[in-house]
Design a protein around this motif. Structure first.
Motif, PDB file in Angstrom:
ATOM      1  N   ALA A 234      -1.304  87.000  62.375  1.00 53.88           N
ATOM      2  CA  ALA A 234       0.081  86.628  62.999  1.00 53.88           C
ATOM      3  C   ALA A 234       0.752  88.014  62.858  1.00 53.88           C
ATOM      4  CB  ALA A 234       0.805  85.547  61.973  1.00 53.88           C
ATOM      5  N   VAL A 235       1.286  88.408  63.804  1.00 57.30           N
ATOM      6  CA  VAL A 235       2.167  89.437  64.067  1.00 57.30           C
ATOM      7  C   VAL A 235       3.367  89.124  65.017  1.00 57.30           C
ATOM      8  CG1 VAL A 235       0.587  91.071  63.069  1.00 57.30           C
ATOM      9  CG2 VAL A 235       0.577  90.933  65.525  1.00 57.30           C
ATOM     10  N   SER A 236       4.243  89.949  65.011  1.00 57.93           N
ATOM     11  CA  SER A 236       5.414  89.853  65.925  1.00 57.93           C
ATOM     12  C   SER A 236       4.860  90.219  67.346  1.00 57.93           C
ATOM     13  CB  SER A 236       6.591  90.537  65.551  1.00 57.93           C
ATOM     14  OG  SER A 236       7.704  90.449  66.379  1.00 57.93           O
ATOM     15  N   ASP A 237       5.216  89.153  67.999  1.00 57.78           N
ATOM     16  CA  ASP A 237       4.862  89.363  69.658  1.00 57.78           C
ATOM     17  C   ASP A 237       6.227  89.519  70.352  1.00 57.78           C
ATOM     18  OD1 ASP A 237       5.457  86.764  69.757  1.00 57.78           O
ATOM     19  OD2 ASP A 237       3.805  86.191  70.673  1.00 57.78           O
ATOM     20  N   GLY A 238       7.264  89.263  69.800  1.00 61.07           N
ATOM     21  CA  GLY A 238       8.656  89.462  70.217  1.00 61.07           C
ATOM     22  C   GLY A 238       9.287  87.981  70.931  1.00 61.07           C
ATOM     23  N   THR A 239       8.227  87.212  70.805  1.00 60.71           N
ATOM     24  CA  THR A 239       8.962  85.766  71.490  1.00 60.71           C
ATOM     25  C   THR A 239       9.381  84.964  70.209  1.00 60.71           C
ATOM     26  OG1 THR A 239       6.744  84.456  70.808  1.00 60.71           O
ATOM     27  CG2 THR A 239       6.911  85.464  73.108  1.00 60.71           C
TER      28      THR A 239
ATOM     29  N   PRO B 172       9.642  81.279  68.742  1.00 59.90           N
ATOM     30  CA  PRO B 172       8.882  79.927  68.708  1.00 59.90           C
ATOM     31  C   PRO B 172      10.239  79.099  68.094  1.00 59.90           C
ATOM     32  CG  PRO B 172       8.284  81.177  67.060  1.00 59.90           C
ATOM     33  CD  PRO B 172       9.051  82.145  67.577  1.00 59.90           C
ATOM     34  N   ASP B 173       9.871  77.684  68.600  1.00 60.95           N
ATOM     35  CA  ASP B 173      10.764  76.630  68.220  1.00 60.95           C
ATOM     36  C   ASP B 173      11.080  76.724  66.596  1.00 60.95           C
ATOM     37  OD1 ASP B 173      11.113  76.039  70.957  1.00 60.95           O
ATOM     38  OD2 ASP B 173       9.469  74.370  70.896  1.00 60.95           O
ATOM     39  N   GLY B 174      10.046  76.797  65.795  1.00 60.95           N
ATOM     40  CA  GLY B 174      10.178  76.903  64.253  1.00 60.95           C
ATOM     41  C   GLY B 174      11.352  77.634  63.954  1.00 60.95           C
ATOM     42  N   LEU B 175      12.056  78.538  64.666  1.00 62.54           N
ATOM     43  CA  LEU B 175      13.150  79.154  64.466  1.00 62.54           C
ATOM     44  C   LEU B 175      14.319  78.383  64.255  1.00 62.54           C
ATOM     45  CD1 LEU B 175      12.935  82.616  65.951  1.00 62.54           C
ATOM     46  CD2 LEU B 175      12.833  82.171  63.591  1.00 62.54           C
ATOM     47  N   ASP B 176      14.361  76.933  64.960  1.00 60.27           N
ATOM     48  CA  ASP B 176      15.700  76.267  64.835  1.00 60.27           C
ATOM     49  C   ASP B 176      15.994  76.042  63.478  1.00 60.27           C
ATOM     50  OD1 ASP B 176      15.498  76.350  67.584  1.00 60.27           O
ATOM     51  OD2 ASP B 176      14.685  74.440  67.968  1.00 60.27           O
ATOM     52  N   GLU B 177      15.240  75.784  62.382  1.00 57.99           N
ATOM     53  CA  GLU B 177      15.391  75.089  61.118  1.00 57.99           C
ATOM     54  C   GLU B 177      16.075  76.197  60.476  1.00 57.99           C
ATOM     55  OE1 GLU B 177      13.527  73.195  57.140  1.00 57.99           O
ATOM     56  OE2 GLU B 177      12.271  73.142  58.820  1.00 57.99           O
ATOM     57  N   ALA B 178      15.520  77.664  60.652  1.00 60.19           N
ATOM     58  CA  ALA B 178      15.813  78.732  59.930  1.00 60.19           C
ATOM     59  C   ALA B 178      17.341  79.093  60.671  1.00 60.19           C
ATOM     60  CB  ALA B 178      15.033  79.729  60.079  1.00 60.19           C
ATOM     61  N   ARG B 179      17.654  78.946  61.685  1.00 59.34           N
ATOM     62  CA  ARG B 179      18.822  79.238  62.503  1.00 59.34           C
ATOM     63  C   ARG B 179      20.088  78.294  61.622  1.00 59.34           C
ATOM     64  NH1 ARG B 179      16.305  78.966  67.609  1.00 59.34           N
ATOM     65  NH2 ARG B 179      15.640  81.055  68.351  1.00 59.34           N
ATOM     66  N   SER B 180      19.408  77.101  61.868  1.00 60.58           N
ATOM     67  CA  SER B 180      20.485  75.827  61.332  1.00 60.58           C
ATOM     68  C   SER B 180      20.925  76.067  59.752  1.00 60.58           C
ATOM     69  CB  SER B 180      19.696  74.632  61.588  1.00 60.58           C
ATOM     70  OG  SER B 180      20.701  73.716  60.997  1.00 60.58           O
ATOM     71  N   ALA B 181      19.945  76.754  59.099  1.00 64.69           N
ATOM     72  CA  ALA B 181      20.207  76.630  57.397  1.00 64.69           C
ATOM     73  C   ALA B 181      21.065  78.291  57.534  1.00 64.69           C
ATOM     74  CB  ALA B 181      19.115  77.081  56.685  1.00 64.69           C
ATOM     75  N   PHE B 182      20.801  79.037  58.339  1.00 70.04           N
ATOM     76  CA  PHE B 182      21.669  80.546  58.435  1.00 70.04           C
ATOM     77  C   PHE B 182      23.080  80.008  58.659  1.00 70.04           C
ATOM     78  CE2 PHE B 182      23.182  84.263  59.668  1.00 70.04           C
ATOM     79  CZ  PHE B 182      22.989  85.189  58.841  1.00 70.04           C
ATOM     80  N   ARG B 183      23.286  79.292  59.800  1.00 72.36           N
ATOM     81  CA  ARG B 183      24.721  78.951  60.262  1.00 72.36           C
ATOM     82  C   ARG B 183      25.556  78.184  59.198  1.00 72.36           C
ATOM     83  NH1 ARG B 183      21.907  77.297  65.318  1.00 72.36           N
ATOM     84  NH2 ARG B 183      22.063  79.225  66.683  1.00 72.36           N
ATOM     85  N   ALA B 184      24.704  77.478  58.418  1.00 74.51           N
ATOM     86  CA  ALA B 184      25.067  76.596  57.250  1.00 74.51           C
ATOM     87  C   ALA B 184      25.389  77.451  55.958  1.00 74.51           C
ATOM     88  CB  ALA B 184      24.529  75.327  57.003  1.00 74.51           C
ATOM     89  N   CYS B 185      25.397  78.726  55.901  1.00 72.44           N
ATOM     90  CA  CYS B 185      25.110  79.669  54.815  1.00 72.44           C
ATOM     91  C   CYS B 185      24.345  79.395  53.605  1.00 72.44           C
ATOM     92  CB  CYS B 185      26.557  79.677  54.145  1.00 72.44           C
ATOM     93  SG  CYS B 185      27.822  80.432  55.560  1.00 72.44           S
ATOM     94  N   ARG B 186      22.896  78.642  54.016  1.00 68.75           N
ATOM     95  CA  ARG B 186      22.099  78.077  53.007  1.00 68.75           C
ATOM     96  C   ARG B 186      20.966  79.032  53.163  1.00 68.75           C
ATOM     97  NH1 ARG B 186      21.707  73.551  56.175  1.00 68.75           N
ATOM     98  NH2 ARG B 186      19.534  73.453  56.169  1.00 68.75           N
TER      99      ARG B 186
ATOM    100  N   ALA C 237       7.406  81.880  63.344  1.00 70.83           N
ATOM    101  CA  ALA C 237       8.562  82.091  63.531  1.00 70.83           C
ATOM    102  C   ALA C 237       9.144  83.318  62.664  1.00 70.83           C
ATOM    103  CB  ALA C 237       9.368  80.952  63.038  1.00 70.83           C
ATOM    104  N   ALA C 238       8.528  83.302  61.729  1.00 72.45           N
ATOM    105  CA  ALA C 238       8.871  84.372  60.694  1.00 72.45           C
ATOM    106  C   ALA C 238       8.553  85.889  61.285  1.00 72.45           C
ATOM    107  CB  ALA C 238       8.322  84.281  59.349  1.00 72.45           C
ATOM    108  N   SER C 239       7.514  86.079  62.028  1.00 70.59           N
ATOM    109  CA  SER C 239       7.005  87.184  62.548  1.00 70.59           C
ATOM    110  C   SER C 239       7.767  87.866  63.653  1.00 70.59           C
ATOM    111  CB  SER C 239       5.388  87.365  62.562  1.00 70.59           C
ATOM    112  OG  SER C 239       5.019  86.245  63.714  1.00 70.59           O
ATOM    113  N   THR C 240       8.531  86.940  64.094  1.00 69.31           N
ATOM    114  CA  THR C 240       9.394  87.515  65.516  1.00 69.31           C
ATOM    115  C   THR C 240      10.462  88.366  65.140  1.00 69.31           C
ATOM    116  OG1 THR C 240      11.015  85.819  65.268  1.00 69.31           O
ATOM    117  CG2 THR C 240       9.013  85.313  66.656  1.00 69.31           C
ATOM    118  N   ASP C 241      10.942  89.077  66.069  1.00 67.21           N
ATOM    119  CA  ASP C 241      12.133  90.276  65.690  1.00 67.21           C
ATOM    120  C   ASP C 241      13.162  89.425  65.210  1.00 67.21           C
ATOM    121  OD1 ASP C 241      11.179  92.302  68.460  1.00 67.21           O
ATOM    122  OD2 ASP C 241      10.732  92.593  66.417  1.00 67.21           O
ATOM    123  N   GLU C 242      13.327  88.012  65.912  1.00 63.16           N
ATOM    124  CA  GLU C 242      14.664  87.391  65.174  1.00 63.16           C
ATOM    125  C   GLU C 242      14.349  86.946  63.710  1.00 63.16           C
ATOM    126  OE1 GLU C 242      17.304  83.311  66.235  1.00 63.16           O
ATOM    127  OE2 GLU C 242      15.748  83.678  67.465  1.00 63.16           O
ATOM    128  N   GLY C 243      13.101  86.468  63.381  1.00 61.28           N
ATOM    129  CA  GLY C 243      12.738  86.072  62.238  1.00 61.28           C
ATOM    130  C   GLY C 243      12.940  87.143  61.116  1.00 61.28           C
TER     131      GLY C 243
END
Length: 198
Positions: A65-70, A72-86, A100-106
């Motif tokens: 698993a390495v970053s391919d720049g896409t 994935p939907d799995g980032l939704d939970e991480a984004r939600s927690a981040f927005r809530a400062c969790r 999700a963790a291996s993307t640039d956004e991850g």
């Protein structure tokens, strides 16, 4: 065999310690996380490790698993927690979804959430936890496409304080990171080139 298992096996076959393998490129702690498959290395880190182990990068890339720049939907939970400062929940969501963790956004979420979590841990007197969070955030900030000099400054200050409180060496390296990132921030402010390379 997982990516982490392949790296560890190759290192052990060569009789190398984790510290010998990482040199000054990443921390021994980060290599341990990679070898235990709790962190996904960037392609740049994987290329470094392959060179240090005298193996082709392709040896590690099959089924890895390495970053391919896409994104994935799995980032939704991480984004939600981040927005809530969790911050810790954000990091846990990234740990749970390796793709999700291996993307640039991850990587970016890892860097920011890890920095904020490290700050909170330090305020609560959890110095060892703060150090681990900050070292991990520093890795993701350096390796990600969106490396940010201001995060490098924050992390250098956090790590410098951790090393001081723990009575460990490493403060000077953090001072160098801080000075380089301040120069890059100043160059951005004045409109010059902001070439920052940790």
């Amino acid at each position: 065999m997982t990516l982490g298992q392949k790296i560890k096996a190759a290192r052990l076959e060569r009789g190398m310690t984790q510290k010998e393998l990482v040199g000054d490129y990443i921390t021994r702690n980060m290599l341990s996380k990679i070898e235990n498959d709790s962190a996904t290395p960037s392609v740049r880190t994987l290329e470094y490790l392959a060179r240090a182990l005298d193996l082709p990068t392709s040896y590690f890339l099959s089924d890895a698993a390495v970053s391919d720049g896409t994104a994935p939907d799995g980032l939704d939970e991480a984004r939600s927690a981040f927005r809530a400062c969790r911050w810790l929940d954000c990091l846990a969501a990234l740990e749970a979804d390796k793709k999700a963790a291996s993307t640039d956004e991850g990587y970016l979420l890892h860097a920011y959430a890890g920095t904020y979590a490290a700050q909170e841990a330090l305020k609560q007197g959890q110095v060892s936890a703060a150090r681990e969070l900050a070292e991990t955030a520093q890795y993701y900030n350096q390796e990600g496409m969106y490396s940010a000099p201001h995060l490098t400054c924050q992390l250098a200050l956090i790590l410098g304080e951790c090393f001081t409180r723990l009575g460990e060496e490493g403060y000077e390296l953090q001072r160098e990171h801080l000075l380089k990132s301040l120069q890059a921030l100043d160059a951005l402010r004045t409109g010059g080139p902001a070439a920052y390379s940790p």
